[in-house]
Design a protein around this motif. Structure first.
Motif, PDB file in Angstrom:
ATOM      1  N   MET B  90       0.816  -1.216   0.000  1.00 29.68           N
ATOM      2  CA  MET B  90       0.000   0.000   0.000  1.00 29.68           C
ATOM      3  C   MET B  90       0.848   1.264   0.000  1.00 29.68           C
ATOM      4  SD  MET B  90      -3.235  -0.596   0.050  1.00 29.68           S
ATOM      5  CE  MET B  90      -4.037   0.770   0.863  1.00 29.68           C
ATOM      6  N   GLY B  91       2.151   1.134   0.235  1.00 22.01           N
ATOM      7  CA  GLY B  91       3.022   2.300   0.160  1.00 22.01           C
ATOM      8  C   GLY B  91       3.428   2.851   1.508  1.00 22.01           C
ATOM      9  N   ARG B  92       2.939   2.261   2.587  1.00 23.00           N
ATOM     10  CA  ARG B  92       3.381   2.731   3.895  1.00 23.00           C
ATOM     11  C   ARG B  92       3.767   1.519   4.745  1.00 23.00           C
ATOM     12  NH1 ARG B  92      -2.602   4.131   4.236  1.00 23.00           N
ATOM     13  NH2 ARG B  92      -1.960   5.996   3.175  1.00 23.00           N
ATOM     14  N   LEU B 336       7.049   1.320  -4.509  1.00 25.10           N
ATOM     15  CA  LEU B 336       8.210   2.188  -4.293  1.00 25.10           C
ATOM     16  C   LEU B 336       9.508   1.411  -4.462  1.00 25.10           C
ATOM     17  CD1 LEU B 336       6.894   4.089  -1.177  1.00 25.10           C
ATOM     18  CD2 LEU B 336       7.161   5.002  -3.463  1.00 25.10           C
ATOM     19  N   VAL B 357       7.865   3.636 -19.938  1.00 25.63           N
ATOM     20  CA  VAL B 357       6.970   4.365 -19.046  1.00 25.63           C
ATOM     21  C   VAL B 357       6.795   5.789 -19.561  1.00 25.63           C
ATOM     22  CG1 VAL B 357       6.601   5.172 -16.704  1.00 25.63           C
ATOM     23  CG2 VAL B 357       7.709   2.983 -17.104  1.00 25.63           C
ATOM     24  N   ALA B 359       5.818   9.461 -19.065  1.00 18.50           N
ATOM     25  CA  ALA B 359       5.696  10.335 -17.896  1.00 18.50           C
ATOM     26  C   ALA B 359       5.354  11.745 -18.352  1.00 18.50           C
ATOM     27  CB  ALA B 359       6.985  10.325 -17.096  1.00 18.50           C
ATOM     28  N   ALA B 388     -13.871  17.097  -9.318  1.00 20.36           N
ATOM     29  CA  ALA B 388     -12.976  16.669  -8.233  1.00 20.36           C
ATOM     30  C   ALA B 388     -11.807  17.639  -8.097  1.00 20.36           C
ATOM     31  CB  ALA B 388     -12.467  15.256  -8.497  1.00 20.36           C
ATOM     32  N   PRO B 419      -5.118  12.550 -15.082  1.00 15.78           N
ATOM     33  CA  PRO B 419      -5.234  11.488 -14.078  1.00 15.78           C
ATOM     34  C   PRO B 419      -6.695  11.270 -13.688  1.00 15.78           C
ATOM     35  CG  PRO B 419      -4.459  13.502 -13.046  1.00 15.78           C
ATOM     36  CD  PRO B 419      -4.649  13.821 -14.503  1.00 15.78           C
ATOM     37  N   GLN B 422      -7.532   8.629 -10.799  1.00 12.88           N
ATOM     38  CA  GLN B 422      -7.093   9.145  -9.504  1.00 12.88           C
ATOM     39  C   GLN B 422      -8.047  10.231  -9.007  1.00 12.88           C
ATOM     40  OE1 GLN B 422      -3.765  11.659  -9.278  1.00 12.88           O
ATOM     41  NE2 GLN B 422      -3.582  11.398  -7.090  1.00 12.88           N
ATOM     42  N   SER B 423      -8.467  11.113  -9.914  1.00  7.56           N
ATOM     43  CA  SER B 423      -9.382  12.181  -9.527  1.00  7.56           C
ATOM     44  C   SER B 423     -10.705  11.605  -9.044  1.00  7.56           C
ATOM     45  CB  SER B 423      -9.654  13.115 -10.702  1.00  7.56           C
ATOM     46  OG  SER B 423      -8.448  13.506 -11.288  1.00  7.56           O
ATOM     47  N   ARG B 425     -11.240   8.606  -7.888  1.00  9.88           N
ATOM     48  CA  ARG B 425     -11.023   7.888  -6.627  1.00  9.88           C
ATOM     49  C   ARG B 425     -10.940   8.889  -5.471  1.00  9.88           C
ATOM     50  NH1 ARG B 425      -5.954   4.463  -6.941  1.00  9.88           N
ATOM     51  NH2 ARG B 425      -7.092   3.275  -8.486  1.00  9.88           N
ATOM     52  N   PHE B 426     -10.304  10.011  -5.742  1.00 12.32           N
ATOM     53  CA  PHE B 426     -10.198  11.074  -4.736  1.00 12.32           C
ATOM     54  C   PHE B 426     -11.600  11.576  -4.357  1.00 12.32           C
ATOM     55  CE2 PHE B 426      -9.226  15.778  -4.140  1.00 12.32           C
ATOM     56  CZ  PHE B 426      -8.871  15.623  -2.816  1.00 12.32           C
ATOM     57  N   GLU B 433     -16.183   9.931   3.005  1.00 15.82           N
ATOM     58  CA  GLU B 433     -15.840  10.579   4.270  1.00 15.82           C
ATOM     59  C   GLU B 433     -16.994  11.448   4.755  1.00 15.82           C
ATOM     60  OE1 GLU B 433     -12.190  13.405   5.567  1.00 15.82           O
ATOM     61  OE2 GLU B 433     -11.781  11.783   4.170  1.00 15.82           O
TER      62      GLU B 433
ATOM     63  N   ARG C 114       7.972   9.774  -8.402  1.00 23.15           N
ATOM     64  CA  ARG C 114       7.604  10.880  -9.271  1.00 23.15           C
ATOM     65  C   ARG C 114       6.080  10.942  -9.332  1.00 23.15           C
ATOM     66  NH1 ARG C 114      10.044  10.230 -15.103  1.00 23.15           N
ATOM     67  NH2 ARG C 114       9.173   8.215 -14.614  1.00 23.15           N
ATOM     68  N   LEU C 116       2.689  12.449 -10.959  1.00 22.53           N
ATOM     69  CA  LEU C 116       2.163  13.170 -12.122  1.00 22.53           C
ATOM     70  C   LEU C 116       0.646  13.271 -12.059  1.00 22.53           C
ATOM     71  CD1 LEU C 116       4.306  11.455 -14.864  1.00 22.53           C
ATOM     72  CD2 LEU C 116       4.407  13.853 -14.272  1.00 22.53           C
ATOM     73  N   LEU C 118      -3.206  14.177  -9.976  1.00 23.28           N
ATOM     74  CA  LEU C 118      -4.024  15.353  -9.719  1.00 23.28           C
ATOM     75  C   LEU C 118      -3.257  16.355  -8.864  1.00 23.28           C
ATOM     76  CD1 LEU C 118      -6.962  16.424 -10.009  1.00 23.28           C
ATOM     77  CD2 LEU C 118      -7.490  15.239  -7.889  1.00 23.28           C
ATOM     78  N   ALA C 128       0.505   6.392  -1.162  1.00 22.78           N
ATOM     79  CA  ALA C 128       1.696   6.083  -0.366  1.00 22.78           C
ATOM     80  C   ALA C 128       2.138   7.285   0.459  1.00 22.78           C
ATOM     81  CB  ALA C 128       2.825   5.588  -1.265  1.00 22.78           C
ATOM     82  N   ASP C 129       1.192   7.985   1.049  1.00 18.43           N
ATOM     83  CA  ASP C 129       1.463   9.131   1.928  1.00 18.43           C
ATOM     84  C   ASP C 129       2.224  10.261   1.248  1.00 18.43           C
ATOM     85  OD1 ASP C 129       0.100   7.927   3.928  1.00 18.43           O
ATOM     86  OD2 ASP C 129       1.848   7.068   4.894  1.00 18.43           O
TER      87      ASP C 129
END
Lengths: 193, 438, 281
Positions: B90-92, B336, B357, B359, B388, B419, B422-423, B425-426, B433, C114, C116, C118, C128-129
């Motif tokens: 999960m990144g943490r 990561l 990739v 970018a 969003a 994105p 992501q937007s 999902r945000f 919430e 990196r 990219l 929103l 990931a914080d």
């Protein structure tokens, strides 16, 4: 009958109060950030314009014309419309809070609106009879509502666009209003006369 | 056979040829296994072992907390050397049990196999829960929850997801070819638990060998095999139901609202193992692939194996890696580092080269409408994303942002590289919430 | 002439009487604060707030459905007046300003990946914080800048938020949107601040940031009382700010800044000509 239909269509589209006659620009630009409020404003205008044109028609016919003081038309109309709207607002607030919520808060905004006065004055200038005057007022206010809702819809979408800074706010709003007005010019010639 | 499908979606290059013909290999145990307590949707399990404990393979090391939760088991026998937060996919850093294998790989003696025909439905459900079975397609939703429809909902169809629509991944493909019997046994157990007879296996048409094999093997068991058009996201639950049965899951609803339960073929095989042999979910099949992996493979891995170990088993890296993705390229999660462990939801490890990739920074929306035409849920991704971006979350809700399945089609197709997912999902997070608060 | 006077006067009289009666008969209890706010507003009914007129705005502000800073024509005086009526800042006797307790922009602090996506700090924080290796530094995607009703926040070219001390009213809107709690509200007369928010140990901070507080304690030794070290992070003690500036030169990572002499690197804001704000804006 066909005459009345023509008056109605002409007032809604061809001679749209906001987009062709440029009356009532203030609420058109001010209260058009959201479709919801624009619609509420439109409803309030429909109500006020119709009632105002009824009352002013009688004032003109039975007071101003009778005494020969037509030159006092503007001041008399303003006086009557303003107090009438205030009165209606107070009654609404007390008797029907629900209706007041959706309509009433817009009423003070249009007490002295030029579009409302415009309808009253145009009724007299065009020499309309009572029924014609009511239909004209209805058409004018419907046209106003239409313009408001269309414009609010456009503005809601514009809000989502990443505009250059200098173009934001009033600038793009006025440009959009101009384009919408141009579009309505396309109705010219739809009704003769 | 006519190929069924759904409306919307797209067809990215599937890139499956790297590993599709590689038989499943057993991955040797690494020096240390890192088993996180949080490996499924729902409440994380509660760790119940301490440093210094000796554990056997299959022993419970973390107990389920709540209904939507499952226990976690030791993936091999050995000593617990640490119980501490460790890097998680999960990144943490999240709580995990670190086990040093003793090399014996000894099963816990108390685990006993059973004949499912002799067990009643409740016992079966309990065993599935205790074996820690979660949806192995990647979403890791506890299987026993799906098998317990609330009162008043009738289920008439079981759909097995053998679509594997994510590009690159071939784990389910190999499983269907090599462990067909277990899948069918798992389906029979699932049908018994649900008390239904209709079962459909949906397989995408780019796996003709799997379709042929499953059709032949399933015929005597009264299980339908449905070939599906190659179209992403064919394997998403709601799209699969639409394609296989023609039913639509209502907005905000679950598959059981239209009488369907969907399970992955891998989950069916795991259920068979859990009941017949009594062995809990301590290993899974994962595809290690991508242009930066020297020899792409399908590996049977112990849960908790660090990704670096998987790469080492596949001949190491070639070229400069640009992106590490756990899962498939469309819905997988970027990592990561290779230091995180593989968990129950790790259907694959994809490592792309740097030059592959893209970018590009996001440009302005050009209103081409491609995201709208590919959205399998028929949403307007660009509108939701724009709201969003301006934090207008009430408006995103009226645009049905909550129905988004986050398949990634819109982001994939967007020429402005916005994105979008992501937007959305945000926005979904913000809406949820707000709902929790009120 | 007489007819004119009489008829207009008559209409006026009738209207006035009717209104007078109606006002008595149809009187409705209104929240006195609503009336007070209506009084304080410009009364142009311009609709700039997005609501139908000033009364609609006053109503919305009172029932809390809208934020009381939307009246652009009224400017900051109106906002202050409304705040006083609502009692929001009645307790705040001393003026306060926001401080971004971080100087780790892209050139000074490391990123772990990196990003990219929103351009919103809260969205980035969910991945990931956040991309910044430092768990508590400014993400620099401008959520606070967009939230600020006074336009007091700017993002530098290297993605660091900086708050203008003259424009800031200390309303705290930015504090509530910042996912990492980097922004602190401090007394405006305190100009010396430790601009770091990381409670990690010094060695770790050094790894990911050139300008973070490493809790070396030198500032507290140089000017006792003026600095407190808590959980590996120094902070200025606003009770004793007189000599705090003396430690600025001693700080090995230069993470202490005196705002009366300049804003963080990359900011376009100029230090105020008056050393510090002395009274409420």
């Amino acid at each position: 009958m066909i005459e009345l239909v023509l008056i109605l269509i002409s007032a809604v589209f061809v001679n749209n109060f906001v987009l062709a006659r440029f009356l009532g620009i203030c609420p058109f630009l001010g209260v058009s950030k959201k479709v919801e409020t624009a619609l509420g404003m439109g409803m309030a205008v429909i109500f006020v314009m119709t009632v105002a044109s009824v009352v002013t028609w009688f004032i003109q016919r039975y007071i101003l014309d009778y005494f020969g003081i037509e030159y006092l038309q503007t001041i008399a109309f303003i006086l009557v419309i303003a107090s009438l709207v205030q009165l209606v607002e107070m009654v609404l607030q007390k008797t029907s809070p629900v209706l007041y919520q959706s309509l009433g808060i817009f009423l003070p905004l249009i007490t002295t609106n030029c579009a409302v006065l415009g309808v009253a004055v145009l009724n007299i200038q065009k020499g309309y009879g009572f029924i014609e005057a009511v239909v004209f007022a209805l058409g004018a206010s419907l046209g106003f509502t239409l313009a408001m809702v269309l414009f609010a819809g456009l503005r809601e979408r514009i809000d989502l666009c990443p505009l250059p800074n200098s173009f934001r706010g009033a600038a793009v709003t006025l440009v959009t209003a101009g384009l919408l007005s141009l579009a309505f010019m396309g109705f010219a010639g739809l009704v003769k006369g | 056979m006519e190929l069924k499908t759904f409306v919307g979606g797209l067809h990215p290059p599937d890139s499956k040829s790297r590993s599709a013909q590689k038989p499943i290999e057993q991955c040797p145990l690494p020096e240390l296994l890192v088993i996180p307590a949080s490996q499924h949707i729902g409440a994380p399990a509660e760790i119940c072992v301490a440093v210094g404990d000796q554990v056997k393979k299959g022993q419970v090391i973390a107990t389920a907390k709540g209904f939507v939760s499952v226990p976690i088991h030791a993936s091999t026998s050995g000593e617990v050397v640490a119980v501490e937060p460790r890097p998680h996919p999960m990144g943490r850093n999240l709580p995990a049990v670190v086990i040093k294998p003793d090399g014996l790989d000894q099963w816990d003696d108390s685990l006993q196999g059973n004949n499912p025909d002799e067990l009643d439905v409740d016992t079966l459900k309990k065993m599935i829960c205790q074996a820690g079975i979660v949806g192995l397609g990647g979403a890791t939703f506890p299987a026993h929850v799906k098998l317990s429809p609330p009162e008043g909902k009738t289920i008439d169809t079981l759909i097995l997801n053998g679509v594997e629509c994510e590009p690159y991944l071939t784990a389910d493909h190999r499983l269907m070819l090599e462990e067909c019997d277990q899948i069918i046994d798992g389906i029979n157990i699932l049908r018994k638990v649900l008390g239904i007879s209709r079962a459909v296996i949906g397989i995408e048409a780019n796996k003709p060998d799997a379709i042929a094999k499953m059709t032949a093997e399933c015929a005597p068991h009264n299980i339908e095999v449905q070939a599906l058009k190659v179209q992403y996201p064919q394997g998403a639950e709601k799209q699969l139901i639409d394609a296989c049965t023609g039913r639509q899951v209502p907005s905000g609803g679950l598959p059981m609202d239209c009488g369907v339960v969907v399970q992955n073929v891998g989950t069916a095989a795991a259920i068979s193992t859990a009941i017949r042999l009594g062995r809990p979910l301590v290993e899974r099949i994962a595809t290690v692939t991508g242009s930066a992996v020297a020899q792409p493979k399908n590996l049977r891995i112990a849960i908790g194996t660090p990704l670096q170990h998987l790469v080492d088993q596949c001949g190491g890296l070639t070229g400069t890696p640009g992106k590490i993705i756990m899962g498939g390229p469309m819905m997988g999660q970027a990592q990561l580092s290779l230091g995180v462990p593989a968990i129950r939801g790790t259907s694959g490890l994809l490592i792309l080269r740097e030059e592959e990739v893209s970018a590009k920074a996001a440009g302005p929306c050009i209103r081409c409408g491609r995201c709208v035409s590919v959205c399998p849920i028929h949403l307007q991704p660009t509108t939701i994303a724009a709201y969003a971006r301006l934090s207008m979350f009430d408006e995103t809700e009226t645009c049905h942002a909550l129905d988004c399945i986050e398949c990634g089609c819109c982001t994939y197709i967007c020429p402005a590289t916005l994105p979008l997912v992501q937007s959305i999902r945000f926005a979904k997070g913000a809406i949820m919430e707000k709902k929790r608060k009120s | 002439m007489l007819a004119a006077v009489l008829s207009i006067g008559g209409i006026g009289f009738i209207a006035a009487t009717a209104l007078g009666i109606a006002a008595k008969k149809f009187a409705v209890e209104v929240d006195p604060r609503e009336l007070a706010i209506l009084e304080a507003l410009p009364g142009a009914n311009c609709g700039a707030c997005g609501l139908p007129g000033c009364s609609g705005y006053a109503k919305g502000v009172v029932d809390g459905s809208i934020y009381p800073t939307l009246c652009t024509p009224g400017g900051s005086e109106t906002i202050q007046a409304i705040a006083n009526i609502l009692g929001i800042e009645a307790a705040a006797v001393e003026p306060k300003v926001g401080i971004v307790a971080c100087q780790g922009d892209n050139s000074k602090a490391a990123n772990k990946y990196r990003y990219l996506g929103l351009q919103d700090c809260n969205a980035a924080q969910k991945l990931a914080d956040g991309p910044k290796t430092c768990p508590s530094g400014c993400l620099g995607l401008g959520s606070c800048e967009r939230a600020c009703p006074f336009g007091a926040i700017e993002m530098t070219a290297e993605n660091l938020a900086v708050i203008n001390r003259e424009k800031c009213t200390g309303c705290g809107k930015c504090v509530s949107v910042c996912p990492r709690q980097v922004i602190k509200i401090a007394p405006a007369e305190a100009t010396v601040h430790v601009l770091c928010n990381s409670h990690d140990k010094g060695a770790l901070v050094r790894k990911y940031c050139q300008i973070g507080c490493i809790a070396c304690n030198i500032c507290a030794k140089t000017v006792p009382d003026a600095y407190v070290i808590d959980k590996f992070l120094a902070s200025a003690n606003y009770e004793h700010i007189e000599n705090a500036a003396a430690a600025i030169e001693k700080c090995p990572t230069k993470c202490i800044r005196d705002f009366s002499t300049g804003y963080p690197e990359g900011s376009s804001f100029l230090p105020p000509t008056i050393p510090a704000k002395t009274k409420a804006a």
